[in-house]
Design an enzyme around this catalytic site. Structure first.
Site, mmCIF file in Angstrom:
data_model
loop_
_atom_site.group_PDB
_atom_site.id
_atom_site.type_symbol
_atom_site.label_atom_id
_atom_site.label_comp_id
_atom_site.label_asym_id
_atom_site.label_seq_id
_atom_site.Cartn_x
_atom_site.Cartn_y
_atom_site.Cartn_z
ATOM 1 N N TYR A 101 -30.275 0.753 -10.034
ATOM 2 C CA TYR A 101 -29.758 0.029 -9.057
ATOM 3 C C TYR A 101 -28.376 -0.566 -9.604
ATOM 4 C CZ TYR A 101 -33.993 1.086 -6.421
ATOM 5 O OH TYR A 101 -35.159 1.789 -5.629
ATOM 6 N N LYS A 152 -41.727 3.559 -18.725
ATOM 7 C CA LYS A 152 -41.552 4.901 -18.935
ATOM 8 C C LYS A 152 -40.827 5.135 -20.102
ATOM 9 C CE LYS A 152 -42.747 9.238 -17.347
ATOM 10 N NZ LYS A 152 -43.776 9.734 -16.795
ATOM 11 N N ASP A 176 -45.737 6.052 -13.757
ATOM 12 C CA ASP A 176 -46.470 7.056 -13.090
ATOM 13 C C ASP A 176 -47.947 6.744 -12.833
ATOM 14 O OD1 ASP A 176 -46.317 7.890 -15.562
ATOM 15 O OD2 ASP A 176 -45.840 9.708 -15.330
ATOM 16 N N ASP A 201 -39.697 -1.502 -7.159
ATOM 17 C CA ASP A 201 -39.447 -1.333 -5.726
ATOM 18 C C ASP A 201 -40.336 -0.352 -5.242
ATOM 19 O OD1 ASP A 201 -38.277 -1.098 -3.326
ATOM 20 O OD2 ASP A 201 -36.560 0.077 -3.860
ATOM 21 N N ASP A 211 -44.185 -1.170 -2.782
ATOM 22 C CA ASP A 211 -44.460 -0.507 -1.601
ATOM 23 C C ASP A 211 -45.625 0.137 -1.634
ATOM 24 O OD1 ASP A 211 -41.786 -1.475 -0.709
ATOM 25 O OD2 ASP A 211 -41.289 0.468 0.233
HETATM 26 MG MG MG Z 1 -38.026 -1.092 -0.905
#
Ligand code: MG
Ligand code: NAI
Length: 330
Positions: free
Chosen positions: A120, A167, A199, A223, A227
């Site tokens: 990001y 990862k 994962d 992120d 969620d």
């Molecule tokens: Mg989000």
């Protein structure tokens, strides 16, 4: 000591749930001076700017900021605001509450997400027609800082289980640096933790969420995984969050402006009030923070509840019930 708290309700139900949260804060013995500041779609329509300079200054000068939600200008508002307060850790508790219908009723996980770099960092380019690249930024400083924060959060909040998502089998150098930094910090602090490929972790979080406590994550993994866990514990109306820096922080419900219910007075104020509870803790009032959190928990269990949780109560009804519950606990 008076704390200065910037209050930025924003748009939509932000203007309904943030007043609910400030009502609760005013009812505590903590001495807070609120400074209101504008941001969001309406502010842009009125002033041409979604995040006016004054709002930046108010947030930067305050001891903490309470933010609601912004509509289509969300990215223009919340990303710079998180930067203004110098936050590097995004703290997202995903907890299920008694009385709330959730996929995973025994969940109590806190995601500690690195909030400044990784994929990001915003470094994208087109190297040839039809070929674009993204640069992942991983710095030792940011990795150590998030590891320190995550381990200390776990210790201070009574979580024995710390999991580090990565990862590194594929992103060998960047996540390798991350894991090395975590290991150094872990050794320095003398704490144990487990690492998990992100994962596989996603699957385990769904199948056995009760086995996890604090999960420390690089930016993108945090992120997505937070969620995912949010989906396990029920509605968006319940999830608070914090963006924490070395000496300032911003607190916000995870949800957005909920245009489908905005203006009806039916938004669930729990996420905003729980964000206010995290704010109290940050300001150094853990007992009051717990009292607010417990009052929300009791009201979630006993009602009244808003329509998102199957009830018929209004935002004000729920807020009144939380305030009444806090008085009982005094
Ligand atoms: Mg989000
Ligand atoms: P949303 O979170 O606003 O709504 C998703 C669904 O959850 C809707 O059905 C809504 O009614 C429900 N919901 C959310 N919070 C609730 C609450 N407190 N009580 C009861 N029900 C609640 O997400 P959506 O619809 O994707 O986005 C709407 C707008 O919000 C968009 O303009 C988006 O850009 C913005 N947004 C802003 C955020 C921020 O400022 N941090 C975060 C997410 C979205």
């Amino acid at each position: 000591m008076t704390h200065e708290v910037a209050v930025v309700p924003g748009d939509g139900i932000g203007t309904e749930v943030i007043p609910a949260a400030t009502r609760v804060l005013r009812a505590t013995p903590v001495d807070i001076e609120f400074v209101r500041a504008a941001a969001g779609d309406e502010t842009r329509a009125e002033t041409g700017e979604a995040l006016p300079e004054r709002t930046r200054q108010v947030a930067a000068a305050a001891d903490a900021t309470l933010f609601g939600a912004a509509g289509e200008t969300a990215a223009d508002v919340i990303l710079p605001l998180r930067e203004v307060v110098g936050s590097f850790a995004n703290v997202r508790p995903a907890r299920s509450y008694p009385g709330v219908d959730a996929l995973a009723p025994a969940t109590d996980i806190v995601f500690i997400r690195e909030n400044t770099e990784g994929v990001y960092a915003g470094i994208e380019s087109e190297i040839a027609e039809g070929v674009r690249t993204l640069t992942r930024v991983t710095t030792e400083t940011a990795c150590e800082r998030i590891a320190e924060y995550g381990f200390s959060y776990a210790a201070q909040n009574g979580y024995d289980q710390v999991t580090v998502a990565h990862k590194a089998n594929v992103m060998r150098r960047t996540d390798g640096l991350f894991l090395d930094a975590v290991q150094r910090v872990g050794e320095r602090r003398g704490v144990s933790y487990e690492t998990a490929l992100m994962d596989a972790l996603a699957m385990h979080l769904v199948m056995r969420p009760e086995e996890y406590g604090v999960v420390i994550c690089p930016n993108l993994a945090g992120d997505v995984l937070s969620d995912l866990a949010a989906g396990l514990v029920g509605g968006l109306g319940l999830l608070p969050s914090a963006n924490v820096g070395p000496d300032n922080a911003l607190f916000e419900p995870v949800h957005g402006t909920a245009p489908d219910i905005a203006g009806e007075g039916l938004a669930n104020p729990a996420a905003a009030i729980l964000s206010a509870s995290m704010l109290l803790e940050h300001l150094g009032h853990p007992e009051t923070a717990t009292r607010v959190g417990d009052a929300v928990k009791t009201v979630l269990a006993e009602g009244p509840t808003t329509p998102d949780l199957g009830g018929e109560a209004t935002t004000d009804d729920v807020t009144d019930a939380v305030l009444a519950e806090m008085e009982m606990e005094l």
